[in-house]
Design a protein around this motif. Structure first.
Motif, mmCIF file in Angstrom:
data_model
loop_
_atom_site.group_PDB
_atom_site.id
_atom_site.type_symbol
_atom_site.label_atom_id
_atom_site.label_comp_id
_atom_site.label_asym_id
_atom_site.label_seq_id
_atom_site.Cartn_x
_atom_site.Cartn_y
_atom_site.Cartn_z
ATOM 1 N N PRO A 61 -75.959 10.460 72.462
ATOM 2 C CA PRO A 61 -75.352 11.397 71.503
ATOM 3 C C PRO A 61 -73.891 11.073 71.195
ATOM 4 O O PRO A 61 -73.458 11.191 70.045
ATOM 5 C CB PRO A 61 -75.477 12.746 72.214
ATOM 6 C CG PRO A 61 -76.684 12.604 73.088
ATOM 7 C CD PRO A 61 -76.690 11.158 73.528
ATOM 8 N N TRP A 62 -73.141 10.661 72.210
ATOM 9 C CA TRP A 62 -71.715 10.425 71.981
ATOM 10 C C TRP A 62 -71.448 9.127 71.233
ATOM 11 O O TRP A 62 -70.317 8.847 70.854
ATOM 12 C CB TRP A 62 -70.961 10.426 73.321
ATOM 13 C CG TRP A 62 -71.411 9.365 74.277
ATOM 14 C CD1 TRP A 62 -70.992 8.066 74.299
ATOM 15 C CD2 TRP A 62 -72.364 9.512 75.346
ATOM 16 N NE1 TRP A 62 -71.635 7.387 75.321
ATOM 17 C CE2 TRP A 62 -72.472 8.244 75.983
ATOM 18 C CE3 TRP A 62 -73.121 10.576 75.824
ATOM 19 C CZ2 TRP A 62 -73.327 8.017 77.068
ATOM 20 C CZ3 TRP A 62 -73.962 10.345 76.905
ATOM 21 C CH2 TRP A 62 -74.062 9.094 77.519
ATOM 22 N N HIS A 67 -71.612 12.791 66.575
ATOM 23 C CA HIS A 67 -72.493 13.268 67.652
ATOM 24 C C HIS A 67 -73.778 13.909 67.121
ATOM 25 O O HIS A 67 -74.280 14.873 67.689
ATOM 26 C CB HIS A 67 -71.738 14.233 68.589
ATOM 27 C CG HIS A 67 -70.634 13.562 69.365
ATOM 28 N ND1 HIS A 67 -70.074 14.094 70.495
ATOM 29 C CD2 HIS A 67 -69.980 12.389 69.163
ATOM 30 C CE1 HIS A 67 -69.126 13.278 70.962
ATOM 31 N NE2 HIS A 67 -69.059 12.246 70.157
ATOM 32 N N ARG A 402 -76.093 28.099 77.975
ATOM 33 C CA ARG A 402 -74.816 27.417 77.782
ATOM 34 C C ARG A 402 -73.763 28.461 77.461
ATOM 35 O O ARG A 402 -73.701 28.993 76.372
ATOM 36 C CB ARG A 402 -74.930 26.364 76.686
ATOM 37 C CG ARG A 402 -73.625 25.773 76.340
ATOM 38 C CD ARG A 402 -73.496 24.271 76.441
ATOM 39 N NE ARG A 402 -74.014 23.556 77.572
ATOM 40 C CZ ARG A 402 -74.332 22.261 77.495
ATOM 41 N NH1 ARG A 402 -74.222 21.608 76.375
ATOM 42 N NH2 ARG A 402 -74.749 21.632 78.577
ATOM 43 N N LEU A 415 -69.553 25.771 81.398
ATOM 44 C CA LEU A 415 -70.311 24.775 80.627
ATOM 45 C C LEU A 415 -71.185 23.911 81.536
ATOM 46 O O LEU A 415 -72.233 23.427 81.104
ATOM 47 C CB LEU A 415 -69.348 23.878 79.832
ATOM 48 C CG LEU A 415 -68.595 24.566 78.688
ATOM 49 C CD1 LEU A 415 -67.548 23.620 78.109
ATOM 50 C CD2 LEU A 415 -69.546 25.038 77.597
ATOM 51 N N VAL B 150 -65.388 22.063 72.479
ATOM 52 C CA VAL B 150 -66.492 22.262 73.417
ATOM 53 C C VAL B 150 -67.670 21.357 73.049
ATOM 54 O O VAL B 150 -68.294 20.735 73.905
ATOM 55 C CB VAL B 150 -66.912 23.753 73.448
ATOM 56 C CG1 VAL B 150 -68.251 23.931 74.159
ATOM 57 C CG2 VAL B 150 -65.837 24.582 74.139
ATOM 58 N N PHE B 151 -67.952 21.271 71.729
ATOM 59 C CA PHE B 151 -69.052 20.401 71.285
ATOM 60 C C PHE B 151 -68.759 18.947 71.665
ATOM 61 O O PHE B 151 -69.617 18.235 72.203
ATOM 62 C CB PHE B 151 -69.258 20.548 69.769
ATOM 63 C CG PHE B 151 -70.312 19.640 69.201
ATOM 64 C CD1 PHE B 151 -71.610 19.676 69.686
ATOM 65 C CD2 PHE B 151 -70.015 18.741 68.186
ATOM 66 C CE1 PHE B 151 -72.595 18.832 69.171
ATOM 67 C CE2 PHE B 151 -70.984 17.896 67.663
ATOM 68 C CZ PHE B 151 -72.277 17.936 68.159
ATOM 69 N N TYR B 153 -66.863 17.939 74.005
ATOM 70 C CA TYR B 153 -66.892 17.829 75.473
ATOM 71 C C TYR B 153 -68.326 17.737 75.986
ATOM 72 O O TYR B 153 -68.667 16.828 76.749
ATOM 73 C CB TYR B 153 -66.187 19.047 76.060
ATOM 74 C CG TYR B 153 -66.169 19.096 77.574
ATOM 75 C CD1 TYR B 153 -65.446 18.151 78.308
ATOM 76 C CD2 TYR B 153 -66.840 20.098 78.268
ATOM 77 C CE1 TYR B 153 -65.408 18.196 79.704
ATOM 78 C CE2 TYR B 153 -66.813 20.157 79.657
ATOM 79 C CZ TYR B 153 -66.098 19.195 80.376
ATOM 80 O OH TYR B 153 -66.075 19.247 81.746
ATOM 81 N N THR B 154 -69.171 18.683 75.527
ATOM 82 C CA THR B 154 -70.532 18.726 76.074
ATOM 83 C C THR B 154 -71.404 17.579 75.562
ATOM 84 O O THR B 154 -72.496 17.355 76.083
ATOM 85 C CB THR B 154 -71.230 20.066 75.756
ATOM 86 O OG1 THR B 154 -71.164 20.291 74.350
ATOM 87 C CG2 THR B 154 -70.567 21.209 76.503
ATOM 88 N N THR B 155 -70.950 16.886 74.528
ATOM 89 C CA THR B 155 -71.690 15.710 74.053
ATOM 90 C C THR B 155 -70.920 14.426 74.357
ATOM 91 O O THR B 155 -71.216 13.374 73.808
ATOM 92 C CB THR B 155 -71.992 15.790 72.541
ATOM 93 O OG1 THR B 155 -70.772 16.060 71.845
ATOM 94 C CG2 THR B 155 -73.005 16.875 72.225
ATOM 95 N N PHE B 159 -69.207 14.106 80.108
ATOM 96 C CA PHE B 159 -69.988 15.294 80.452
ATOM 97 C C PHE B 159 -71.464 14.951 80.639
ATOM 98 O O PHE B 159 -72.118 15.423 81.562
ATOM 99 C CB PHE B 159 -69.825 16.349 79.354
ATOM 100 C CG PHE B 159 -70.460 17.676 79.691
ATOM 101 C CD1 PHE B 159 -69.775 18.635 80.423
ATOM 102 C CD2 PHE B 159 -71.754 17.979 79.257
ATOM 103 C CE1 PHE B 159 -70.355 19.859 80.727
ATOM 104 C CE2 PHE B 159 -72.343 19.201 79.566
ATOM 105 C CZ PHE B 159 -71.639 20.136 80.301
#
Lengths: 571, 185
Positions: A61-62, A67, A402, A415, B150-151, B153-155, B159
């Motif tokens: 995803p990153w 993303h 979440r 988180l 946050v998006f 970070y979590t992707t 993380f």
């Protein structure tokens, strides 16, 4: 010079031409090439080779610039295709963009297309159910469209034929309305799906919740390994193209298989302008192609043409294939060409929660998506104020909650928590719609695309039957959910245009009578016997099952018929 | 994080946008950190967003927003994935946010101490919970930055490999899996 011309014509002559390399064209090509016919596959888009041309398939995803989110400029430029659930940053390169291939919407219609080798078979949702006699007898029993010229027994062996090669997972559920096939092991139902399945079976006669049947190699057989495909790894990133060949696509399966025979030539960037009809010979002799890059017109010749351009484009090709004999489109003596187009009604879904089975979760991902509820309305007899019925998806999900409350160390902690929420459940409707003369496609009189092909004008709409069926779906599912003890039940309806279901069908329907249909029981034009149409265009009615498997079976059956006919002639 | 990976991540996040030479910690810096395509933000405004992202997800014993370049990701998302109207609202909200901080601390948010920034942001969090209406623009801006931070970070690779592990290739579907085992992972 004369010799050169003869050579050139020879180079452009094949035993068979297949128009389209997707779900059904891939099958026609595979069967033709396997039976030794020199076959040309024409693909209007670019070539997409299995593995090599899946640029996003192994990205995390990153590793996507956004993303996974589609940039707003792309969204704003593509209001139509952006509505498709699979149009994400990871797969948008496989979809036709709105401006690239315009069409005319007489009524709103979201035409979702994939112009490349494999077509939409790269992108499909992979749900594969056989149609039953309740579907093939439907129009005759209920008095709409025309009678199908075949019955389940005619197509059943061909279902088996394509299932074995494609690889379909499922259980033998023993349901007359959803015939069993040649299955690989099913992806099982989870705790809540299973609970609902048992509950429905106990409480509702004739209603079933089964494991969804899908084109995934849950346990490959030798024939799949021979294709270079391997076991599904439950990535559920299928729309990117699968590095394991875990699901069926023309790219991973039929097209490379056809090419491997040495009998097959694939020509990408080849938009078909029309099929060439020879008045003296009384048959089709070839295809006029425009090279999409050079815009050069080229003619290819063959004994037989398989038209598999996808439902609406197959209509377009026939409508644009005019001659003295067929001024209104090839094979269109009946005047039905382009008419009786229908689709599937997906415009309602229901969500709810279930406060139970908290000790259970799932691990990994389910490529089948969960459960499937075969049609239970009006199956054995007419019992409602609307015709036909709907199938439904059913799934239960349980994910980490979440929590993004707070800031700083608290937020980081929230988180990263691995705390499971409760179970959510959901269902969506898949309604059969009735083909009507008033739902049609035609050529626009003025507008043409950059290759000189007239634009398609689409005029397809819902009707009262769809509205009644939608209401019934919501009532029945709400009742079944309530009865199962689900809470917070919420019905959602939307006003999506036809087309977004990506199950458009008809316009070149099969039928017994040449006066009221285009194709005979072998899927060939009544009036031009060496042209076969075996994609969505040929469907007389739509059933409520996903249609791709049926297109594949029709394609294989039609090739077999042609080869047998040839043998008879040569004998 | 080793430098090679850091540079690679930055390149992935920024794509075609050029990183301008600047120092993130310099208080008097008015040079933009990054050149954006649509969203016009001056250096101070960009610093404010970067400092806000770091306030939301600060460096603790684990990496913070600036370590993970989440501010750059937020810029990219707001620049590429928000429409003109949303970007205009973002700018207006940013100004409201900066003005409110100025009014409260008699200095800019960028000049505030970490404690002051944290207190200010906690107040915004409280206002959102209480559904305060008078500073809607500012809160929308704040939520946008938080959402994107946050998006991102979590992707982020960090993380998804170190906190809640993402599997590209699960290789299994267990339909009946004990919840206790799942939560213990």
């Amino acid at each position: 010079m004369a010799n050169l011309n003869i050579d050139s014509i020879k180079d452009r002559t094949f035993d068979a031409i297949v128009i389209g390399s997707g779900m059904s064209g891939g099958w026609a090509a595979k069967e033709l090439a396997e039976k030794g016919l020199k076959t040309l596959i024409l693909e209007r888009g670019r070539d997409v080779k299995h593995l090599k041309d899946y640029p996003t398939t192994n990205l995390y995803p990153w590793e996507f610039p956004h993303h996974g989110v589609v940039p707003s400029a792309v969204q704003e430029a593509n209001p139509i295709v952006n509505r498709c659930y699979a149009f994400g940053e990871d797969a948008m390169h496989f979809f036709v963009k709105d401006a690239e291939h315009p069409y005319v919407q007489d009524k709103p219609f979201d035409w979702i297309r994939g112009y490349q080798t494999g077509g939409k078979s790269l992108l499909w949702a992979r749900q594969t159910q056989r149609w039953s006699n309740f579907d093939f007898e439907g129009p005759a029993r209920d008095g709409f469209a025309v009678d199908w010229p075949i019955r389940y027994n005619d197509i059943a062996p061909w279902y088996s034929h394509v299932e074995k090669f494609a690889g379909i997972s499922g259980n033998k559920d023993g349901l007359a309305e959803l015939p069993d096939g040649e299955f690989l092991p099913a992806f099982p139902l989870n705790a809540v799906e299973n609970y609902f399945s048992k509950h429905v079976k106990d409480k509702y006669k004739g209603r079933h919740v089964i494991s969804a049947r899908c084109a995934h190699l849950s346990k490959p057989n030798q024939i799949h390994l021979d294709q270079g495909r391997g076991q599904c790894q439950e990535r559920t990133l299928c729309q990117r193209g699968c590095p394991f060949g875990g699901y069926f696509s023309a790219n991973s399966s039929t097209i490379p298989w056809a090419l491997k025979t040495g009998n097959c030539t694939l020509r990408p960037f080849s938009v078909v302008h029309s099929i060439i009809y020879d008045e003296k010979k009384g048959k089709a002799v070839g295809v006029k192609v425009i090279d999409t890059n050079t815009k050069e017109a080229i003619e290819y010749f063959a004994d037989v043409i398989f038209l598999n351009a996808a439902a609406l484009n197959s209509n377009l090709v026939l409508l644009n294939s005019t001659s003295g004999r067929f001024p209104n489109g090839l094979g269109n003596d009946s005047g039905t060409l382009g008419k009786y187009v229908a689709f599937h009604n997906y415009s309602a879904h229901i969500s709810a929660e279930y406060d139970g089975y908290k000790e259970w979760a799932t691990d990994g991902r389910n490529p089948a998506g969960g459960g499937y509820i075969p049609r239970f309305r009006n199956v054995y007899k007419q019992e409602t104020d609307f015709l036909r019925g709907y199938a439904a998806g059913f799934g239960a999900y349980r994910n980490n909650t979440r929590n993004s409350e707070g800031i700083g160390a608290d937020l980081k902690h929230n988180l990263a928590k691995k705390e499971l929420g409760g179970w959510s459940v959901g269902s969506h409707m898949m309604g059969e719609t009735i083909p009507k003369e008033s739902s049609y496609v035609m050529l626009d009189k003025d507008k043409k695309d950059q290759w000189g092909v007239p634009l398609l004008k689409i005029s397809v709409d819902y009707d009262d039957n769809d509205a009644k069926m939608k209401k019934d779906y919501i009532e029945q599912m709400t009742e079944m959910f309530t009865s199962a003890g689900f809470t917070n039940i919420q019905a959602h309806t939307d006003t999506r245009a036809p087309g977004l279901d990506i199950h458009e069908m008809g316009g070149v329907r099969m039928g017994n009578d040449p006066k009221t249909s285009m194709l005979d029981k072998w899927s060939r034009l009544h009036a031009c016997k060496n042209v076969y149409v075996t994609d969505g265009a040929s469907m007389t009615s739509t059933s409520c099952q996903n249609p791709s498997l049926t297109y594949m079976a029709f394609a294989a059956r039609a090739v077999d018929h042609w080869v047998n006919e040839k043998k008879k002639l040569n004998a | 994080m080793n430098r090679r990976i850091a540079i690679r991540n930055m390149a992935l996040i920024l794509g075609s946008a050029a990183v301008l030479p600047s120092c993130l910690g310099d208080k008097n810096n008015s040079k933009p950190i990054v050149e954006l395509k649509h969203l016009q933000l001056n250096g101070d405004e960009q610093q404010l967003v970067a400092n806000l992202a770091e306030t939301i997800l600060p460096k603790t014993d684990t990496p913070g927003a600036k370590d993970l370049n989440l501010h750059l990701f937020a810029f990219k998302m707001i620049d590429d994935c928000m429409n003109k109207q949303q970007q205009d609202d973002f700018k207006a909200g940013l100004k409201a946010f900066a003005d409110a901080a100025d009014a409260k601390y008699k200095k800019s948010f960028n000049d505030c101490t970490v404690a002051e920034r944290t207190a200010f942001v906690n107040e915004a969090e409280k206002d959102i919970k209480d559904k305060a209406k008078d500073d809607a623009k500012m809160l929308t801006f704040y939520q946008t930055v938080k959402q994107q931070t946050v998006f991102g970070y979590t992707t982020s690779q960090y993380f998804m490999t170190k906190q809640v592990v993402y599997e590209l290739v699960p290789g299994r579907y267990n339909a009946m899996y004990p919840a206790a085992k799942k939560e213990a992972v």
